[in-house]
Write a protein that holds these residues in place. Sequence first.
Motif, PDB file in Angstrom:
ATOM      1  N   GLN A  42      18.144  46.100  37.911  1.00 14.00           N
ATOM      2  CA  GLN A  42      18.855  45.036  37.189  1.00 14.00           C
ATOM      3  C   GLN A  42      20.370  45.212  37.278  1.00 14.00           C
ATOM      4  O   GLN A  42      21.101  44.251  37.512  1.00 14.00           O
ATOM      5  CB  GLN A  42      18.423  45.008  35.719  1.00 14.00           C
ATOM      6  N   LYS A  43      20.860  46.434  37.081  1.00 15.15           N
ATOM      7  CA  LYS A  43      22.305  46.671  37.095  1.00 15.15           C
ATOM      8  C   LYS A  43      22.896  46.407  38.480  1.00 15.15           C
ATOM      9  O   LYS A  43      23.978  45.824  38.595  1.00 15.15           O
ATOM     10  CB  LYS A  43      22.617  48.103  36.645  1.00 15.15           C
ATOM     11  N   SER A  44      22.207  46.802  39.526  1.00 17.11           N
ATOM     12  CA  SER A  44      22.692  46.557  40.891  1.00 17.11           C
ATOM     13  C   SER A  44      22.764  45.065  41.184  1.00 17.11           C
ATOM     14  O   SER A  44      23.713  44.578  41.797  1.00 17.11           O
ATOM     15  CB  SER A  44      21.780  47.234  41.913  1.00 17.11           C
ATOM     16  N   TRP A  45      21.754  44.328  40.752  1.00 10.44           N
ATOM     17  CA  TRP A  45      21.740  42.876  40.964  1.00 10.44           C
ATOM     18  C   TRP A  45      22.889  42.219  40.200  1.00 10.44           C
ATOM     19  O   TRP A  45      23.580  41.349  40.732  1.00 10.44           O
ATOM     20  CB  TRP A  45      20.406  42.287  40.542  1.00 10.44           C
ATOM     21  N   ALA A  46      23.113  42.631  38.970  1.00  7.80           N
ATOM     22  CA  ALA A  46      24.205  42.065  38.166  1.00  7.80           C
ATOM     23  C   ALA A  46      25.560  42.326  38.828  1.00  7.80           C
ATOM     24  O   ALA A  46      26.428  41.444  38.856  1.00  7.80           O
ATOM     25  CB  ALA A  46      24.174  42.640  36.756  1.00  7.80           C
ATOM     26  N   THR A  47      25.738  43.512  39.398  1.00  5.86           N
ATOM     27  CA  THR A  47      26.983  43.838  40.098  1.00  5.86           C
ATOM     28  C   THR A  47      27.148  42.944  41.320  1.00  5.86           C
ATOM     29  O   THR A  47      28.238  42.413  41.579  1.00  5.86           O
ATOM     30  CB  THR A  47      26.992  45.322  40.509  1.00  5.86           C
ATOM     31  N   PHE A  48      26.086  42.739  42.077  1.00  7.59           N
ATOM     32  CA  PHE A  48      26.137  41.864  43.251  1.00  7.59           C
ATOM     33  C   PHE A  48      26.492  40.434  42.857  1.00  7.59           C
ATOM     34  O   PHE A  48      27.365  39.805  43.463  1.00  7.59           O
ATOM     35  CB  PHE A  48      24.791  41.884  43.991  1.00  7.59           C
ATOM     36  N   VAL A  49      25.831  39.892  41.843  1.00 12.46           N
ATOM     37  CA  VAL A  49      26.084  38.510  41.421  1.00 12.46           C
ATOM     38  C   VAL A  49      27.520  38.368  40.929  1.00 12.46           C
ATOM     39  O   VAL A  49      28.197  37.390  41.262  1.00 12.46           O
ATOM     40  CB  VAL A  49      25.063  38.061  40.347  1.00 12.46           C
ATOM     41  N   ALA A  50      28.019  39.331  40.178  1.00 13.58           N
ATOM     42  CA  ALA A  50      29.402  39.267  39.702  1.00 13.58           C
ATOM     43  C   ALA A  50      30.376  39.241  40.883  1.00 13.58           C
ATOM     44  O   ALA A  50      31.350  38.480  40.874  1.00 13.58           O
ATOM     45  CB  ALA A  50      29.692  40.458  38.788  1.00 13.58           C
ATOM     46  N   PHE A  51      30.116  40.049  41.892  1.00 19.72           N
ATOM     47  CA  PHE A  51      30.979  40.061  43.072  1.00 19.72           C
ATOM     48  C   PHE A  51      30.872  38.757  43.856  1.00 19.72           C
ATOM     49  O   PHE A  51      31.879  38.185  44.270  1.00 19.72           O
ATOM     50  CB  PHE A  51      30.615  41.238  43.974  1.00 19.72           C
ATOM     51  N   ALA A  52      29.655  38.264  44.042  1.00 22.34           N
ATOM     52  CA  ALA A  52      29.427  37.071  44.865  1.00 22.34           C
ATOM     53  C   ALA A  52      29.966  35.791  44.212  1.00 22.34           C
ATOM     54  O   ALA A  52      30.257  34.820  44.904  1.00 22.34           O
ATOM     55  CB  ALA A  52      27.933  36.906  45.142  1.00 22.34           C
ATOM     56  N   THR A  53      30.100  35.785  42.905  1.00 18.53           N
ATOM     57  CA  THR A  53      30.544  34.562  42.221  1.00 18.53           C
ATOM     58  C   THR A  53      32.005  34.581  41.826  1.00 18.53           C
ATOM     59  O   THR A  53      32.479  33.623  41.216  1.00 18.53           O
ATOM     60  CB  THR A  53      29.693  34.312  40.966  1.00 18.53           C
ATOM     61  N   ARG A  54      32.738  35.635  42.147  1.00 14.38           N
ATOM     62  CA  ARG A  54      34.151  35.619  41.764  1.00 14.38           C
ATOM     63  C   ARG A  54      34.937  34.706  42.692  1.00 14.38           C
ATOM     64  O   ARG A  54      34.575  34.536  43.858  1.00 14.38           O
ATOM     65  CB  ARG A  54      34.799  36.970  41.726  1.00 14.38           C
TER      66      ARG A  54
END
Length: 64
Positions: free
Chosen positions: A51-63
């Motif tokens: 979950q934490k890895s996915w959240a980090t990816f989504v935060a990066f991809a949506t900035r």
Amino acid sequence: MSTEDSAPFNWFKSSYSGNEGGECLEVATTPDAVHVRDSKEPTRPQLVFAQKSWATFVAFATRP
């Protein structure tokens, strides 16, 4: 993970995905992980992220 194991998952696609049959991913979440699969080939192997890895990816991809 076999196809039978993934059957109870609630898979979803992005609201930006159309029904034109293009390339798309589906995502299913569980309390411990996020599962990702190819919507055109749902029986093929999936990617599984913490979950934490996915959240980090989504935060990066949506900035911006």
